[in-house]
Design an enzyme around this catalytic site. Structure first.
Site, mmCIF file in Angstrom:
data_model
loop_
_atom_site.group_PDB
_atom_site.id
_atom_site.type_symbol
_atom_site.label_atom_id
_atom_site.label_comp_id
_atom_site.label_asym_id
_atom_site.label_seq_id
_atom_site.Cartn_x
_atom_site.Cartn_y
_atom_site.Cartn_z
ATOM 1 N N TYR A 28 -16.235 2.930 7.531
ATOM 2 C CA TYR A 28 -14.779 2.975 7.585
ATOM 3 C C TYR A 28 -14.303 3.520 8.938
ATOM 4 C CZ TYR A 28 -10.067 4.803 6.708
ATOM 5 O OH TYR A 28 -8.732 5.117 6.795
ATOM 6 N N ILE A 59 1.152 3.931 2.194
ATOM 7 C CA ILE A 59 1.908 4.220 3.418
ATOM 8 C C ILE A 59 2.803 3.042 3.788
ATOM 9 C CG2 ILE A 59 1.732 4.834 5.853
ATOM 10 C CD1 ILE A 59 -0.976 6.153 5.171
ATOM 11 N N GLY A 103 0.819 -1.200 0.000
ATOM 12 C CA GLY A 103 0.000 0.000 0.000
ATOM 13 C C GLY A 103 0.854 1.252 0.000
#
Length: 323
Positions: free
Chosen positions: A151, A12, A10
């Site tokens: 989320y 990060i 990903g």
């Protein structure tokens, strides 16, 4: 240190892994390489990590307890950085179940295995979206009990189960709440890279709201550095904001910066403000300064320039990707 990073392909995760490797640490990375966005960007990030001899990769999903356990069984990790997550506020309304299984159950799997294999240090990525309804600038001690998206709700749940394990098993836990991360090789579903692509190609920008909504845009290199400093320092249980900490920047101002750097005018398609979005995000970063000796170093203008240059240098394959 020997560190396990989940979500290592990903945005990060890849930067955090690279910084640890450059500092001489050993990194084991896992990622399920899902197709939430084009996998070619994930492979681009992963390729640079695979060149390091101290990096090991397993294509594993954090939801798979058995597969994760096999990695713990053959390693002696000193820390876990949990960056695997289903991200995106709006999509979480369409498929909340996958958010719950990845963001909560995946976190629980890791904490359970850490307890079994006596791994004491845990860093988990959380989000500024958790601060819906709070006063700005957002402080870590603000009540965050009213999430407005699945989320944010699943991230709150993951924070709570980490607290439970820290309390019961004496884990050293740092929860890092990220604020609107951007930079080269970023996620193509996020505003900065999307806006660059749309302005460059003369396509209308899809802007939810009137453009006055503002974000605490934070450069990826600063975010990764803060994450690394969080894992290198023992903390009992701390929640820490990682954001630019400056006056938030409106979406229209962001677009103006990108127009100037690209030498092109944007065409804007104004859409209704989305019910799951937050009007303004703004981090108080006093705690990060105090506990981690961390402050962001890259200004918005410099970070946007790096991002625009990366996009222009990689257009030959980015043009094949759906944004």
């Amino acid at each position: 240190m020997r560190v396990l990073i989940t979500g290592v392909a990903g945005f990060i995760g890849s930067y955090t892994a690279m910084q640890l490797l450059e500092q001489g640490h050993e990194v084991t990375g896992v990622d399920n390489l899902n197709n939430y966005y084009d996998i070619r960007i994930k492979k681009f990030r992963l390729d640079s990590l695979l060149r390091h001899e101290r990096f090991t990769f397993y294509p594993i999903d954090v939801e798979n307890h058995i597969s994760l356990k096999s990695v713990f069984a053959i390693s002696e990790f000193e820390a876990v950085i949990n960056l695997a997550a289903r991200a995106g506020v709006r999509y979480s309304l369409k498929n909340p179940f996958i958010y719950a299984s990845t963001n909560y159950m995946g976190s629980l799997n890791l904490l359970d295995l850490m307890q079994q294999y006596k791994v004491k240090r845990y860093v988990m990525a959380s989000t500024s979206s958790i601060y819906a309804g709070c006063e700005v600038p957002y402080r870590e001690d603000a009540p965050v009990n009213a999430p407005i998206s699945p989320y944010a709700a699943t991230k709150k749940a993951a924070e709570l189960i980490a607290y439970t394990y820290a309390n019961q098993f004496e884990l050293e836990v740092a929860i890092v709440r990220y604020f609107t991360v951007y930079g080269p090789a970023g996620r193509p579903d996020m505003s900065v890279l999307r806006f660059i692509r749309w302005i460059d190609q003369g396509m209308p920008i899809q802007l939810f709201g009137d453009g006055s909504q503002a974000r605490d845009f934070t450069y990826i290199g600063d975010i990764a550095r803060g994450t690394v400093q969080s894992v290198l320092k023992p903390l009992s249980y701390e929640i820490i904001n990682l954001g630019a900490g400056n006056q938030p920047v409106s979406m229209l101002t962001l677009i103006e910066h990108l127009e100037e750097m690209l030498g092109k005018k944007a065409v804007i398609d104004f859409l209704p403000f989305h019910s799951a979005d937050i009007d303004t995000t703004w981090a108080s970063i006093d705690k990060a300064r105090e506990l981690l000796d961390w402050t962001p170093e890259v200004s918005l203008e410099e970070g946007l320039r790096h991002t625009v240059n990366w996009y222009l240098d990689n257009k030959y394959w980015l043009d094949l990707i759906s944004f």
